[in-house]
Every structure is written in C-alpha cells, then in structure tokens.
Design a protein around this motif. Structure first.
Motif, PDB file in Angstrom:
ATOM      1  N   PRO A  48       0.916  -1.206  -0.168  1.00 49.23           N
ATOM      2  CA  PRO A  48       0.046  -0.041  -0.006  1.00 49.23           C
ATOM      3  C   PRO A  48       0.697   1.053  -0.010  1.00 49.23           C
ATOM      4  CG  PRO A  48      -0.725  -1.434   1.688  1.00 49.23           C
ATOM      5  CD  PRO A  48       0.786  -2.096   1.195  1.00 49.23           C
ATOM      6  N   VAL A  49       0.460   2.271  -0.806  1.00 38.52           N
ATOM      7  CA  VAL A  49       1.191   3.646  -0.892  1.00 38.52           C
ATOM      8  C   VAL A  49       0.157   4.712  -0.559  1.00 38.52           C
ATOM      9  CG1 VAL A  49       2.561   5.085  -2.307  1.00 38.52           C
ATOM     10  CG2 VAL A  49       2.882   2.694  -2.589  1.00 38.52           C
ATOM     11  N   GLU A  50       0.715   5.656   0.240  1.00 42.04           N
ATOM     12  CA  GLU A  50      -0.098   6.735   0.631  1.00 42.04           C
ATOM     13  C   GLU A  50       0.704   7.927   0.439  1.00 42.04           C
ATOM     14  OE1 GLU A  50      -2.419   8.631   4.465  1.00 42.04           O
ATOM     15  OE2 GLU A  50      -1.216   6.896   4.807  1.00 42.04           O
ATOM     16  N   VAL A  51       0.127   8.998  -0.175  1.00 40.65           N
ATOM     17  CA  VAL A  51       0.652  10.187  -0.480  1.00 40.65           C
ATOM     18  C   VAL A  51       0.075  11.243   0.595  1.00 40.65           C
ATOM     19  CG1 VAL A  51       1.570  12.071  -2.035  1.00 40.65           C
ATOM     20  CG2 VAL A  51       1.132   9.754  -2.793  1.00 40.65           C
ATOM     21  N   GLN A 112       4.134  -1.657   9.775  1.00 41.11           N
ATOM     22  CA  GLN A 112       2.632  -1.445   9.196  1.00 41.11           C
ATOM     23  C   GLN A 112       2.754  -2.018   7.708  1.00 41.11           C
ATOM     24  OE1 GLN A 112       2.025   2.811   9.361  1.00 41.11           O
ATOM     25  NE2 GLN A 112       1.820   2.770  11.811  1.00 41.11           N
ATOM     26  N   ASP A 113       3.686  -2.432   7.139  1.00 42.70           N
ATOM     27  CA  ASP A 113       4.057  -2.844   5.980  1.00 42.70           C
ATOM     28  C   ASP A 113       3.143  -1.846   4.763  1.00 42.70           C
ATOM     29  OD1 ASP A 113       4.701  -4.728   4.033  1.00 42.70           O
ATOM     30  OD2 ASP A 113       3.014  -6.015   3.831  1.00 42.70           O
ATOM     31  N   ARG A 114       3.733  -0.556   5.005  1.00 41.48           N
ATOM     32  CA  ARG A 114       3.305   0.463   3.831  1.00 41.48           C
ATOM     33  C   ARG A 114       4.327   1.495   3.846  1.00 41.48           C
ATOM     34  NH1 ARG A 114       0.124   5.470   6.034  1.00 41.48           N
ATOM     35  NH2 ARG A 114       1.409   5.608   8.325  1.00 41.48           N
ATOM     36  N   ILE A 115       3.932   2.248   2.675  1.00 44.97           N
ATOM     37  CA  ILE A 115       4.868   3.303   2.213  1.00 44.97           C
ATOM     38  C   ILE A 115       3.925   4.614   2.250  1.00 44.97           C
ATOM     39  CG2 ILE A 115       6.219   4.360   0.112  1.00 44.97           C
ATOM     40  CD1 ILE A 115       6.812   1.357  -0.844  1.00 44.97           C
ATOM     41  N   VAL A 116       4.628   5.621   2.674  1.00 48.19           N
ATOM     42  CA  VAL A 116       4.046   6.813   2.760  1.00 48.19           C
ATOM     43  C   VAL A 116       5.085   7.947   2.044  1.00 48.19           C
ATOM     44  CG1 VAL A 116       3.391   8.784   4.390  1.00 48.19           C
ATOM     45  CG2 VAL A 116       2.991   6.433   4.994  1.00 48.19           C
ATOM     46  N   ILE A 117       4.497   8.604   0.824  1.00 44.88           N
ATOM     47  CA  ILE A 117       5.224   9.565   0.352  1.00 44.88           C
ATOM     48  C   ILE A 117       4.997  10.842   0.735  1.00 44.88           C
ATOM     49  CG2 ILE A 117       5.794  10.513  -2.049  1.00 44.88           C
ATOM     50  CD1 ILE A 117       6.755   7.778  -1.882  1.00 44.88           C
ATOM     51  N   GLU A 135      11.619   3.630  -1.647  1.00 49.92           N
ATOM     52  CA  GLU A 135      10.687   3.007  -0.845  1.00 49.92           C
ATOM     53  C   GLU A 135      10.349   1.954  -1.123  1.00 49.92           C
ATOM     54  OE1 GLU A 135      11.245   4.204   1.906  1.00 49.92           O
ATOM     55  OE2 GLU A 135      12.018   6.398   1.227  1.00 49.92           O
ATOM     56  N   LEU A 136       9.993   1.483  -2.406  1.00 52.69           N
ATOM     57  CA  LEU A 136       9.656   0.159  -2.764  1.00 52.69           C
ATOM     58  C   LEU A 136      10.770  -0.608  -2.819  1.00 52.69           C
ATOM     59  CD1 LEU A 136       7.470   0.768  -6.087  1.00 52.69           C
ATOM     60  CD2 LEU A 136       6.762  -0.203  -3.912  1.00 52.69           C
ATOM     61  N   THR A 137      12.014  -0.188  -2.696  1.00 50.62           N
ATOM     62  CA  THR A 137      13.281  -1.126  -2.552  1.00 50.62           C
ATOM     63  C   THR A 137      13.080  -1.717  -1.262  1.00 50.62           C
ATOM     64  OG1 THR A 137      14.468  -0.066  -4.176  1.00 50.62           O
ATOM     65  CG2 THR A 137      15.538  -1.399  -2.974  1.00 50.62           C
TER      66      THR A 137
END
Length: 442
Positions: A48-51, A112-117, A135-137
């Motif tokens: 999951p990716v949140e901006v 949390q196994d998520r990415i925040v931009i 961040e995906l890396t």
C-alpha cells in the motif's frame, strides 16, 4: 510484471492535475516491476502507498513531548552533547524529530507494511517515481530479508546497517533514474509546486543521518560489481557492523570490527546511566558513535556559525569533481582525524538525572598510535573551536560559556584515546578514577 503491468509499459498520465486512485495504483505496480527488473528480486505481495503533505507528516512527528524515561533522555542528550551537535540549551530528542519532519521525502514502515510519500504541496501529489522506487526497494528488502531481524543497539551499528539498506535503495534509485527517458518513460516532476524539505534543518544531525545515503551506494556498487546481486543478497545474512566497513567496502571481508572494553570507575554522586531497552537487547548499555559520528562531529564545524572557524577544510568534508560538488557522493567521512578508527565506546553518568549534571567517559581505539594522536590533535582543535582553553596542561581543558560549557580530560596511551567530561574540573575524579590532576604533570 506486477498487477498486470510490465516494467516498460507506458502509462499515459501526468501528475500536474493530481492522480486518481487508479492512476496511482498503476504507477505503483509498474514501479514495483521496474524495481524487480533492476534488483533481480521479486515482491511477494503488493505494498500500500499513501501520499500525504509535509504539514500532515510533521504533525505526526511532533516528538520530544510527553512522558519520557529520564534515563533515556539523559543518555541521548549526553551522546549528542559528546559529539558537539546539540548542547545543553536544546533538547536533543526534539531537534532530531524536527530534522526528520523537515527533510523526509518518504518512508517505508516494516511494522505497518506500507509506504508513505511526503509531498511538498498542500494538495498531496506524487511528484515523480524516484522516491517511490527508493521506498519500494525497502519493502522488497523487508519481504526478502526481514529488516526487523537485525538489532541495531548503537548509533554505530545503526548507521552501518543502514549503509547496507539505504545504500541498496539509493543505488536502485539512481539506476532507476538513469533509465528514465532512456529505457522507459517516467512520471515527471511538475515545473512548480513540488516542494522538498522545509523548516530549520540541523546540519550536524543531517551529516550524521546522511552517511548511509552518500557512502552506502558505493558499498553496494563495490560488492555488486564483484559478486553480482547474489553477493549483495548474502551480505544481509551477515551485515556490516561498523561504518568503517561502509566507508571502505573492501574492509567488510578483511577487517572485522574490534572489541573495546571500558570499565566503570565512577563514584558518588555520579551513577552510570543505562538506557531503557538494554536488558532486552534492543539498546546497548553504552554508546558507540563510530567513524560516521566522529566525522559528523568534526564536519559540523563548517556549518555551526559558532566563531567563524572550522576544524576541517571544506575539501576534506566535501567531494568535488572538476570543481563541482559530486552529486552522487557529496560527503567524505574518511579524513585524517577519523581514519583508522577500530572501535569506540561511551559510558554516560549522571547525578540522578539533574539538569546539566551529566558526564561521560569516551574511549576509542585506533589502528596505530599515530592515528590515535591524529584524532587527539583534532579533538583539541575541536575544543578550541567551541571556546575551550587549556586548564593547566594539554590534557586538561575547560569551556567556560556556551552550550557545551564543561571540563574535559584527554588521555592518550598508545593506540587508545580516553576523553572524560564533567560539569566542573573538580568533578572529573568522580567520573574517572584514573584521572590525573594538573599537579601530577599529566
């Protein structure tokens, strides 16, 4: 392939008018495929990716308040005071929190196994693919190697491990950027409105935290060029434990970190400060600052505006190529004052966590007596920079005013340097029993 998108599929979107959820998902899936293509590893599941915008991120980062363990506060404050980065007039934990809020472009949370931009715009938007790729890396690393499995109990171990983790992600980000426009189309940054960091950045802490990003990619490139990605993968099973191994990648295989002992000889009223988490193993009972910490300590004198002088020359800290700052590797953490460090250990002492009553003993071992004396020479220059004067001999120093006002004792014995700090010179014997007063001709 990820989510129905190949790494070289075109996606006809721009970010100027924002992204719909479907467009963001398409870009994320293609970016995952591209990271797989470069890194030669496969994601096991989508991320999951949140901006969000920077204001929202900073509000979530407001650290420094609330109930904090007194031992943790004393330990952390003294550690940053020992590096001459944050003095007694400021709260070290709050300064670090402010720095994170000002310059973070994104993060991956293993818990949390998520990415925040983090977007610089009031209306959050993805400004390009590069931070996303970085961040995906990290998410890929976590799925393949479990980033939470390695303990990082000291600043030295933390920066060394991050030299691997952030170095890997930064190397992939650079490779990704090189392919944009050459091998594949990429989402482009808008011409305006895409802000970066903001706020008042503490450049000393920035130097300390930036180490993995500037020296880490070189560590990855060195090992990838010799043993491929399989060789880099193998390092995750036995990660580097000293920043010297990151600075000099060849030393990872040839120069294991040395052990260094330091016995407590303090007496009342000074008691040893053990940070919370030490019994569980998440923190060490001592601090170890390492080559990156020492280099930041000296390098900060170029930027602190304290008295217009600096302990290191600009071209010792900054890397130039043909007269221009090297954008790939802008900072050097390997100048004479810090080169040759084998190990260091710092013990913190306090008087029941009283304000400005902390003290410490910081011992370091070097690869030769010459390197030890080189560091001691630089440290004396550092004391002078911060307004210190000799208090009767070259071993005794005193800073009378300012954020680092304290007494200091420097002992050089062969390849070992011991630095003792206390609020007053008459308190030094209570911190370090082997202290030799001026009358002894030390």
């Amino acid at each position: 392939w990820e989510g129905g998108y190949a790494y070289d599929d075109p996606i006809p979107v721009t970010v100027d008018d924002g992204l719909t959820e479907a467009e963001l998902e398409a870009i994320v899936m293609r970016a995952m495929a591209r990271v797989e293509q470069i890194r030669q590893l496969e994601f096991s599941e989508p991320i999951p990716v949140e901006v969000i915008n920077r204001t929202e991120y900073q509000q979530g980062q407001s650290g420094g308040g609330g109930d904090r363990d007194p031992a943790f506060v004393s330990f952390d404050r003294t550690k940053f005071e020992a590096m001459f980065l944050v003095g007694e007039d400021r709260d070290a934990l709050s300064v670090q929190s402010d720095n994170r809020g000002s310059n973070v472009g994104g993060f991956y949370s293993p818990s949390q196994d998520r990415i925040v931009i983090v977007s610089g715009d009031d209306q959050p938007q993805l400004s390009d693919e590069l931070t996303l790729a970085h961040e995906l890396t990290h998410a890929l690393q976590d799925q393949q190697f479990d980033l939470t499995a390695v303990e990082r109990p000291t600043r030295e171990r933390y920066n060394a491990y991050n030299g691997l983790v952030e170095g890997d992600a930064s190397y992939i980000q650079r490779s990704y950027a090189e392919r944009c426009g050459a091998d594949w189309d990429c989402v482009q940054r808008p011409q305006s409105g895409a802000g970066g960091g903001g706020g008042d950045i503490h450049l000393g802490i920035y130097l300390l935290n930036y180490f993995p990003y500037t020296d880490g990619p070189g560590f990855i490139e060195y090992h990838q060029s010799r043993s491929g990605w399989a060789g880099v993968d193998a390092i995750y099973a036995a990660p580097p434990t000293s920043t010297a191994q990151i600075v000099d990648p060849a030393s990872y295989d040839t120069r294991p970190p040395a052990e260094l002992r330091l016995s407590d000889t303090n007496r009342a009223p000074y008691e040893r400060v053990i940070p919370p988490g030490a019994k569980e193993g998440s923190r060490a009972e001592y601090a170890a600052l390492g080559q990156s910490g020492m280099a930041s300590m000296f390098g900060y004198t170029l930027y602190d505006d304290f008295n217009g002088s600096s302990v290191v020359a600009r071209d010792e800290l900054l890397n130039y190529v043909d007269g221009e700052l090297d954008q790939q590797d802008p900072l050097s953490y390997d100048f004479d004052y810090v080169s040759g460090l084998e190990a260091d250990r710092l013990h913190v002492y306090d008087r029941e966590f009283a304000d400005h009553e902390s003290a410490y003993v910081w011992r370091s071992r070097w690869d030769s007596p010459a390197s030890a004396e080189e560091f001691a020479t630089g440290y004396r220059a550092l004391l002078s920079h911060w307004g210190a004067s000799q208090a009767g001999s070259p071993a005794h120093w005193r800073i009378s005013d300012g954020p680092f006002a304290d007494a200091f004792y420097i002992e050089v014995e062969g390849d070992t340097v011991t630095i003792v700090n206390a609020p007053r010179q008459d308190a030094l014997p209570a911190v370090y029993a082997d202290y030799r007063p001026v009358a002894d001709g030390s």
